[in-house]
Scaffold this active site. Structure first.
Site, short mmCIF file in Angstrom:
data_model
loop_
_atom_site.label_atom_id
_atom_site.label_comp_id
_atom_site.label_asym_id
_atom_site.label_seq_id
_atom_site.Cartn_x
_atom_site.Cartn_y
_atom_site.Cartn_z
N HIS A 1 2.15 1.86 -3.39
CA HIS A 1 1.11 2.44 -4.26
C HIS A 1 0.96 3.94 -4.01
CE1 HIS A 1 -1.05 -1.61 -5.13
NE2 HIS A 1 -0.10 -1.35 -6.00
N THR B 1 0.84 -1.22 0.00
CA THR B 1 0.00 0.00 0.00
C THR B 1 0.86 1.25 0.00
OG1 THR B 1 -1.52 -1.25 1.38
CG2 THR B 1 -1.94 1.10 1.18
#
Ligand SMILES: [Zn+2]
Ligand SMILES: [Zn+2]
Length: 348
Positions: free
Chosen positions: A44, A41
């Protein structure tokens, strides 16, 4: 003020800059971060991936996996003390909605994600509510305590299928997939297939106990799995990558009546052959998200205490927090396991 890795604006990258030191509210704790780890995450957010753009509102402090020492507690904190070593649950649940009140806080209706919707822990200090903290056993190394959040993902995924005495295929051997392979081994799987397209990750999967490692860019995983399961297919398929080919190969390699556990997040909508992959196979398909709160944390702590999964094998690189851009570049290359960063420079 303190130093933090800040997502300063909408676009790729992040900066290391001064940020106000957070103050604990009545039911909060202030934690000095001793170790923090990078997750997919975070990658990202760093890359400004399309899957996350709508959620993140810069400027904000990144990061959600950590272990640290409590330096200050709010007046109404009842169960934690200064000096305790804690980690934090990423899913910041409300404790009041239908899901929370029926034992499903990990899918809270008003959930916020640490380091996505709120400021995170890539910083010297971090504040969190007592109810989202996890008290660590002091015997667990601080880096392992930081990385137990993704191990928790793997524990949650492994708990959703029957492993003992069964064959399993894990598609996607990043840190969570590699943890899952370690768990499947200790939970008694008879044969574990690990599939990835990065050789470094296949090596991690082997180190964690994978029996048959398949490079999907060189070999057809479906053929290999069929060949080694007497043409039957695996009892359980774990999709940990979110990549379209993995869904296709995984479902094709699943035996009729088998279980598919979906964990990886596709970056866009993908195609599923529902008739052939699911209905005609009478397949059980189950999505898993996060960790059960806090059942998975208790289970994960026991797994670590019993030495069932050696997380230290997965921790491959260490950096000072200010070297975060090197750490992210390394993670992006795929040639790393879990990367730990130290905001308070203690690892040398
Ligand atoms: Zn994570
Ligand atoms: Zn809730």
């Amino acid at each position: 003020m303190m130093h933090a890795v800040v997502k300063a604006s909408s676009g790729p990258g992040a900066v290391f800059e001064q940020w106000p030191t957070p103050k604990p509210g009545l039911r909060d704790i202030l934690v000095r971060i001793e170790a923090t780890s990078i997750c997919g995450t975070d990658m990202h957010i760093y890359d400004w991936h399309e899957s996350i753009r709508d959620k993140v509102k810069p400027p904000m402090v990144m990061g959600h996996e950590f272990a640290g020492k409590i330096m200050e507690v709010g007046k109404e904190v009842s169960d934690l003390r200064e000096g305790d070593i804690v980690s934090g649950e990423t899913h910041i649940f409300c404790g009041k909605c239908f899901q929370c009140r029926t034992g499903n806080a990990h899918i809270c209706e008003r959930m916020l994600l640490r380091g996505v919707d709120t400021d995170g822990c890539f910083a010297k200090y971090h504040v969190l509510n007592e109810q989202h903290a996890w008290l660590n056993d002091r015997k667990i190394p601080i880096e392992v305590a930081s990385a137990q959040e993704p191990l928790g993902n793997a524990v949650h995924a492994a708990s959703a299928a029957e492993i003992s005495g069964n064959t399993v295929a894990v598609f996607g051997c990043g840190p969570i997939g590699a943890c899952l392979i370690g768990l499947c081994k200790s939970f008694g799987a008879t044969k574990i297939f690990g599939i990835d397209i990065v050789d470094y990750r296949l090596k991690l999967a082997k180190d964690m106990g994978g029996d048959v490692l398949i490079d999907g860019s060189q070999q057809d995983p479906v053929k290999e799995i069929m060949r080694l399961t007497d043409g039957r297919g695996v009892d359980a398929f774990f999709e940990m990558s979110g990549a379209q080919p993995s869904f296709e190969e995984g479902f094709k390699a699943l035996r009729p009546g088998g279980t598919a556990i979906l964990f990886g997040l596709p970056s866009k909508k993908i195609e599923l052959d529902v008739a052939n992959w699911i209905v005609f196979k009478d397949a059980h398909v189950r999505g898993v998200f996060g960790r059960r709160l806090f059942g998975t944390w208790y289970k994960t702590a026991e797994v670590l205490k019993a030495g069932q999964v050696d997380l230290s094998k997965l921790i491959t690189h260490r950096f000072d927090l200010e070297e975060f851009s090197k750490a992210f570049a390394l993670m992006k290359s795929g040639r790393s396991g879990k990367i730990i960063m130290y905001p308070n420079k203690k690892h040398a």
